[in-house]
Motif scaffolding. Sequence first.
Motif, PDB file in Angstrom:
ATOM      1  N   SER A   5       1.622  13.102  18.616  1.00 23.37           N
ATOM      2  CA  SER A   5       2.206  14.435  18.751  1.00 23.37           C
ATOM      3  C   SER A   5       1.908  14.975  20.144  1.00 23.37           C
ATOM      4  O   SER A   5       0.806  14.802  20.670  1.00 23.37           O
ATOM      5  N   GLY A  61       8.696  19.118  10.177  1.00 22.63           N
ATOM      6  CA  GLY A  61       9.211  18.365  11.308  1.00 22.63           C
ATOM      7  C   GLY A  61       8.592  18.849  12.598  1.00 22.63           C
ATOM      8  O   GLY A  61       7.749  19.736  12.604  1.00 22.63           O
ATOM      9  N   GLU A  62       9.048  18.281  13.719  1.00 20.79           N
ATOM     10  CA  GLU A  62       8.390  18.613  14.975  1.00 20.79           C
ATOM     11  C   GLU A  62       9.368  18.919  16.098  1.00 20.79           C
ATOM     12  O   GLU A  62       9.112  18.599  17.254  1.00 20.79           O
ATOM     13  N   ASP A 107      11.150  15.438   9.023  1.00 22.64           N
ATOM     14  CA  ASP A 107      10.235  14.289   9.054  1.00 22.64           C
ATOM     15  C   ASP A 107      10.571  13.220   8.026  1.00 22.64           C
ATOM     16  O   ASP A 107      10.397  12.026   8.277  1.00 22.64           O
ATOM     17  N   ASP A 108      11.043  13.629   6.835  1.00 22.25           N
ATOM     18  CA  ASP A 108      11.266  12.649   5.771  1.00 22.25           C
ATOM     19  C   ASP A 108      12.638  11.980   5.852  1.00 22.25           C
ATOM     20  O   ASP A 108      12.995  11.165   4.991  1.00 22.25           O
ATOM     21  N   GLU A 152       9.492  10.854  11.047  1.00 23.30           N
ATOM     22  CA  GLU A 152       8.071  11.050  11.338  1.00 23.30           C
ATOM     23  C   GLU A 152       7.454   9.781  11.921  1.00 23.30           C
ATOM     24  O   GLU A 152       6.746   9.823  12.935  1.00 23.30           O
ATOM     25  N   ARG A 155       8.925   9.219  15.564  1.00 20.77           N
ATOM     26  CA  ARG A 155       8.413  10.111  16.612  1.00 20.77           C
ATOM     27  C   ARG A 155       6.952   9.827  16.914  1.00 20.77           C
ATOM     28  O   ARG A 155       6.539   9.872  18.082  1.00 20.77           O
ATOM     29  N   ARG A 156       6.168   9.509  15.887  1.00 17.94           N
ATOM     30  CA  ARG A 156       4.756   9.197  16.127  1.00 17.94           C
ATOM     31  C   ARG A 156       4.620   7.908  16.939  1.00 17.94           C
ATOM     32  O   ARG A 156       3.824   7.827  17.879  1.00 17.94           O
TER      33      ARG A 156
END
Length: 363
Positions: free
Chosen positions: A101, A186-187, A296-297, A327, A330-331
Motif C-alpha cells: 500500500s 478498496g484503495e 478489492d473483491d 486487492e 494492487r498489493r
Amino acid sequence: MPGTVLPSIPHYVPAPQTNEPLEYANLTVIDLSKADTYEGRVKLAVQLRDAMLAHGFFYVINHGLTQAQNERIFDIADVPFSAVTDEEKKTYAANIKATGSYQGYKLRQYWHIDAGVRDQVEHYNINRDVTKKLHPQALRPLIPEIEAFAKFNHLQVLHPLLRLFALGMELPEDTFVNIHGYDAAGESYVRFMKYYPRSEDEETKTKNVWLKGHTDFGSVTILWSQPVASLQILSPDGKWRYIRHIDNALVVNAGDAMDFLSGGFYKGTIHRVIQPPPDQQGYTRLGAFYFVMPNDDTKLIPFAESPVLQRVGIQRRCEDADAPTMEAWRRGRTSAYGQTDLQKKEKGVEEEIINGVVVKHWN
C-alpha cells in the motif's frame, strides 16, 4: 467543494509553460458536460472508445471545477512537501513493500530507476476514506477539502467516464460503476506528487528517464493537467510523444485492471516521465492525481458477455481461474514496483512476474 471560508495556505506558483518545439500526441478531448443525457453519452462513448484504441489517453474538460478551484487543489497539493519537515515525513512514510500500500509518503530514493540511480520523486497518498490514516499536522485542516476532492473525482468524473467505457463495449451503462463503489472496500486514492531536479550524472546514467515506461495497475488514472512537460506516451508507431498541458483539463488513461476487465479491448496505456525541456529544468513538477481501482473483491476477469468482445475476441493475460482479485493485484504491483530486479527481454523491454502475470517495463 467545502464552504467559502478555507484555511489560509501559501499559493503555489507553477512553472511557466515550455516554449520548446516538442512533438505532442494528438489526443481526443472529452467534454464531460455532454454526458448529462443518454444521447450525449452514446456520442461521447464513441469518442472515448476511439481515443482508447488510438492512444489510450484522452483529455476531459468541463468537469465541474473552476480554474480557481483547480488552483486551490495545487495549493493543497504542495503542502505535504513544502510545509512538512523531512523528520515528520518519515513518521508518516508508508511501509510499501510489506503492506502493498502507498498510503502515506513514498519518500525520495525508494525506487530504483536504472544504472544504480534512485528516484527523486516524493508523493503523499490519501485513501478516499480519509480517516484510514492519521495525517501530518499541516494537512489536517485541509482534510475536508481533500475528502471533497476525492469524492468529486470518484462520483463526478470517474463514474460518468465508466459509463462511457461500458457503452463503448455495448455493456449496460453501470457495468463498471457497480464494481467501483465509493463506499466499498478498496484503495482508490488521491496522490500529491512532486518531482525534484536531478544531477547531471543521474541524467546521463538514466538517459534522462525519470520513470521507465509502465502501465498503471488500477482501472483508470485521472491526472490534473500541469505545465511541466515530462509525461510521454508510447504511440502505436513506436514513438514517445509528449502530453500537452491544457489549463483546468484532466488527462485520463486506463490501467491493468481495465485491461483485464475489458478483455484487452481497453489496454493499459504505456507512459513514462523524462527530464523536462531546457526552459523548464530547475523547476519542480507538482502533480495531483486520483488513482482508481475496482472494489478489492473484484476478480479481474473479462466481461465476456460484451457484444464487442464477442466480435473482436478476448485477449486474456491469464486464465480466468487464475485471475487475481483487485486487492491481490494492487498489493503485488505496489510491493514490487522499483524494488524488483527486472529481467531484460527484447530490446528496451524488461519484465517481472506478478501473481503469475507478466508485467513489462519499457526503458
